[in-house]
Design an enzyme around this catalytic site. Sequence first.
Site, PDB file in Angstrom:
ATOM      1  N   ASP A   1       0.859  -1.196   0.000  1.00 41.39           N
ATOM      2  CA  ASP A   1       0.000   0.000   0.000  1.00 41.39           C
ATOM      3  C   ASP A   1       0.892   1.243   0.000  1.00 41.39           C
ATOM      4  O   ASP A   1       0.684   2.188   0.768  1.00 41.39           O
ATOM      5  CB  ASP A   1      -0.913  -0.022   1.226  1.00 41.39           C
ATOM      6  CG  ASP A   1      -2.030   1.005   1.144  1.00 41.39           C
ATOM      7  OD1 ASP A   1      -2.452   1.350   0.016  1.00 41.39           O
ATOM      8  OD2 ASP A   1      -2.502   1.460   2.207  1.00 41.39           O
TER       9      ASP A   1
ATOM     10  N   ASP B   1       2.966   2.349   7.837  1.00 37.70           N
ATOM     11  CA  ASP B   1       1.706   1.613   7.690  1.00 37.70           C
ATOM     12  C   ASP B   1       1.857   0.366   6.815  1.00 37.70           C
ATOM     13  O   ASP B   1       1.462   0.340   5.643  1.00 37.70           O
ATOM     14  CB  ASP B   1       0.610   2.525   7.130  1.00 37.70           C
ATOM     15  CG  ASP B   1      -0.771   1.882   7.281  1.00 37.70           C
ATOM     16  OD1 ASP B   1      -0.854   0.750   7.811  1.00 37.70           O
ATOM     17  OD2 ASP B   1      -1.764   2.505   6.863  1.00 37.70           O
TER      18      ASP B   1
END
Length: 322
Positions: A195, A211
Amino acid sequence: MNYYQLTPDVIADALLSAGIHVDSGLMALNSYENRVYRFKSDTDGPLVAKFYRPERWNLQQIQEEHDFLFASAKAGVRVAVPMIREHSSVFSYQNMLFAVWPAISGRQLEADNLDQLEAFGEQIGRLHQVGASVTLQHRPRLTTDDYLLRSREVLLQKALIPKKLRGEFFKRLDTVITRACALYQPKKQLTIHCDCHASNVLWNDGPWLLDFDDCRTGPAVQDVWMMLSGSRQEQLMQLDTLLAGYENIREFDVAELALIEPLRAMRIVNYMAWLAARWSDPAFPLNFPWFNTEDYWLQQIGVLTEQLQNLNAPPLSLTSWN
């Protein structure tokens, strides 16, 4: 503990159960899949706590994310590693799994800044050097079955598409899925961030990769293409710069550039399905009020039409740039 109603007192009690004190500044951060809070501990400084959404990742899958972070940091990748208490980085409170990281300060990476983009490429190269030697046993692969076929079923069952648009929407969707499935044939896969867009990279004397909640096994190009924007020529210049940094560390297989458009299609469809699947979470109607409106689905028909054109166009090639 009710995941949808995490109060400051409950958060503080959960953190205290792991020996971490909330002394000031408890603030919810912009995260919807999990619940993420920033706070200050007089003992440990600025921290970020993530409470994992129930039934998304199990303990083994979360631990694999953390182990990948520890291995990456050890290899010199600029990532934050979760705190360890009593030999564990994953904590549990009232059946809720959570973890705590030191807060990283900085500004969002500027994807059009070529110096920053080259430095980012070098960090992704370092990350993939680790990812090539770290095998995930419990996390899934990046597949069309998950991102396209499963997402289609979610949209079929849960999306509130107006009846008059439903036929046209699924006609366009099925055409995109068929084409993307035919084109997505990765030959080499490794452990990736998955991501990696500009909002998940902070710049502070260099890029910090943040993240890793979606990390899984997939092709290297998945951690590259989301940094590209603008016209085709602009994307080629950005790609050339990013890969110059990447190849300071490891070789990049340019044949993977043909996977960019099927990967984009997978992200588009999976994002729609994610919103539909999470619509019962009170945070989603509040923060995505435009979803499930007639205008939204009309727009998505247009997005799918454009993406089919992208899938049918020649892939990006550095040969034409150089």
